[in-house]
Design a protein around this motif. Structure first.
Motif, PDB file in Angstrom:
ATOM      1  N   PHE A   1      34.675  32.812  42.502  1.00 35.67           N
ATOM      2  CA  PHE A   1      35.476  33.903  43.041  1.00 35.67           C
ATOM      3  C   PHE A   1      35.040  34.124  44.487  1.00 35.67           C
ATOM      4  O   PHE A   1      33.884  34.480  44.749  1.00 35.67           O
ATOM      5  N   THR A   2      35.965  33.874  45.420  1.00 35.91           N
ATOM      6  CA  THR A   2      35.609  33.828  46.837  1.00 35.91           C
ATOM      7  C   THR A   2      36.454  34.800  47.661  1.00 35.91           C
ATOM      8  O   THR A   2      37.508  35.276  47.219  1.00 35.91           O
ATOM      9  N   ASN A   3      35.969  35.079  48.877  1.00 41.14           N
ATOM     10  CA  ASN A   3      36.769  35.814  49.854  1.00 41.14           C
ATOM     11  C   ASN A   3      37.698  34.834  50.577  1.00 41.14           C
ATOM     12  O   ASN A   3      37.682  33.630  50.301  1.00 41.14           O
ATOM     13  N   LYS A   4      38.489  35.351  51.503  1.00 40.97           N
ATOM     14  CA  LYS A   4      39.465  34.488  52.197  1.00 40.97           C
ATOM     15  C   LYS A   4      38.779  33.394  53.002  1.00 40.97           C
ATOM     16  O   LYS A   4      39.199  32.237  52.981  1.00 40.97           O
TER      17      LYS A   4
ATOM     18  N   PRO B   1      36.220  42.504  38.452  1.00 43.76           N
ATOM     19  CA  PRO B   1      36.239  42.503  36.987  1.00 43.76           C
ATOM     20  C   PRO B   1      37.614  42.182  36.407  1.00 43.76           C
ATOM     21  O   PRO B   1      37.714  41.492  35.372  1.00 43.76           O
ATOM     22  N   MET B   2      38.663  42.643  37.079  1.00 41.48           N
ATOM     23  CA  MET B   2      40.019  42.366  36.579  1.00 41.48           C
ATOM     24  C   MET B   2      40.374  40.887  36.760  1.00 41.48           C
ATOM     25  O   MET B   2      40.909  40.252  35.844  1.00 41.48           O
ATOM     26  N   TYR B   3      40.072  40.321  37.932  1.00 41.44           N
ATOM     27  CA  TYR B   3      40.343  38.904  38.184  1.00 41.44           C
ATOM     28  C   TYR B   3      39.557  38.035  37.200  1.00 41.44           C
ATOM     29  O   TYR B   3      40.087  37.059  36.648  1.00 41.44           O
ATOM     30  N   ALA B   4      38.288  38.386  36.994  1.00 43.44           N
ATOM     31  CA  ALA B   4      37.445  37.577  36.110  1.00 43.44           C
ATOM     32  C   ALA B   4      37.904  37.679  34.657  1.00 43.44           C
ATOM     33  O   ALA B   4      37.914  36.680  33.923  1.00 43.44           O
TER      34      ALA B   4
ATOM     35  N   GLY C   1      39.383  34.810  31.774  1.00 40.14           N
ATOM     36  CA  GLY C   1      38.681  34.610  30.512  1.00 40.14           C
ATOM     37  C   GLY C   1      37.190  34.347  30.677  1.00 40.14           C
ATOM     38  O   GLY C   1      36.573  33.656  29.857  1.00 40.14           O
ATOM     39  N   ILE C   2      36.580  34.926  31.711  1.00 42.39           N
ATOM     40  CA  ILE C   2      35.156  34.717  31.985  1.00 42.39           C
ATOM     41  C   ILE C   2      34.297  35.330  30.878  1.00 42.39           C
ATOM     42  O   ILE C   2      34.541  36.456  30.423  1.00 42.39           O
TER      43      ILE C   2
END
Length: 367
Positions: free
Chosen positions: A41-44, A80-83, A87-88
């Protein structure tokens, strides 16, 4: 198991130690045997510039890594929502802070406690944020990682968590320096054939570069000193002190240099000096050992743990002691050879492969 890696603060070329830690562990995880899917999970900026192995999935959050406010907000609310959407099963955060509330297991690497022990280099806002969020991250996380036994003791001293919760996953020698072909910076050709000293890092107050300047001014003849690392506002104080001490013509601050030039500087230096008042690890110590450059260093924090018998130590609060120890290493050829030999042996103690195995082992306990 799906493992998420929180890299929201990581921008290539910034936060050098944490970037090197993250990059090397990620590359090593592709080489060791495990059956887990890893998603970054990265920044731009990280999404566009991180050279990550193709084995990893990558999810970009719409934030800038240059904005601390955006990072903190995204880390606690959006990450938390993206992860969860991916399905993390466990999310590992590489830079001190992890989501405090998440529907999956979380871990975080706390590299040191410098914001508490040496707060002079931090803005009031950053100090306040770190003093609030780091303990909350540590207490809410399932496991806390750190990079040295010293840092583990510091965490346990300053945060109320159980000793068993903190696991040491050490740094090692950055692979970018091993893989590069050394060149010498063209703007420093005047020192190339001299017995110059090298320091690699920032000029934040706890790095103690002002004491190093004061020490160099006491050595006769004054050796050239190359202070190599990102230039920040506190570099002005270092340059002013060099003028005040009459050694400005022997002190060089080239700023950030590429790995090829950094390797060339290590190769040519008469000694590497680490004057820090506080370090959670100190990767430049290992870099100097790799290039067979004798090490002179502070006798505080994690430095003796990392360098062991491969360094001559000084009191970082005593510029005369710093000067004496530098002179001793520069003048004693037998001692120099002994330090180089000890450095070769010391390097064998640290391995990204071992650290990657340790990280995966502890993450697997959370499945």
């Amino acid at each position: 198991m799906k493992i998420g890696m929180n890299l929201l603060s990581i921008i290539p070329g910034h936060h050098a130690g944490i970037y090197a830690h993250s990059r090397n562990l990620l590359h090593e995880l592709t080489k060791i045997e495990h059956e887990h899917e890893i998603i970054l999970f990265t920044n731009k900026e990280g999404y566009e510039n991180l050279k990550v192995p193709e084995e990893y999935g990558q999810v970009k959050l719409p934030i800038s890594g240059h904005s601390r406010e955006q990072r903190l907000l995204a880390e606690q609310i959006f990450l938390p929502m993206y992860a969860a959407r991916e399905g993390i099963d466990v999310l590992h955060s590489v830079d001190y802070l992890a989501p405090i509330m998440a529907p999956f297991s979380t871990t975080a690497t706390i590299h040191d406690m410098n914001y508490q022990r040496v707060p002079e280099g931090f803005s009031w806002l950053k100090q306040t944020a770190m003093k609030t969020l780091v303990p909350l991250s540590a207490t809410s996380a399932d496991t806390v990682f750190t990079v040295s036994e010293f840092s583990k003791r510091e965490i346990l001293d300053l945060i109320d968590i159980e000793s068993e919760k903190v696991q040491v996953v050490p740094n090692a020698l950055p692979d970018t320096l091993i893989e590069t072909s050394p060149t010498f910076p063209s703007e420093l050709t005047s020192v190339r054939n001299s017995k110059y000293l090298l320091y690699v890092g920032t000029t934040h107050p706890h790095k103690n570069t002002t004491a190093l300047i004061e020490a160099v001014a006491q050595i006769d003849p004054v050796p050239p000193l190359v202070v190599c690392g990102p230039k920040r506002s506190d570099a002005d104080a270092v340059e002013r002190l060099a003028v005040e001490k009459g050694v400005s013509d022997q002190v060089y601050l080239p700023g950030y240099v590429e790995d090829t030039e950094l390797a060339g500087l290590y190769e040519g230096a008469a000694a590497y000096v680490q004057p820090s008042l506080y370090e959670g690890f100190g990767m430049p110590l290992l870099e100097a050992m790799y290039f067979e450059t004798p090490v002179v260093a502070s006798d505080v924090a994690a430095i003796p743990e990392v360098a062991g018998g491969a360094a001559v130590y000084f009191d970082p609060y005593d510029s005369t002691d710093i000067a004496d120890k530098i002179s001793r290493v520069m003048d004693d050829e037998e001692l120099r050879e002994e330090l180089v030999d000890q450095g070769r042996q010391r390097l064998n103690k640290y391995s990204w492969e071992d650290s990657a195995h340790k990280l995966i082992h502890h993450l697997e306990q959370l499945r």
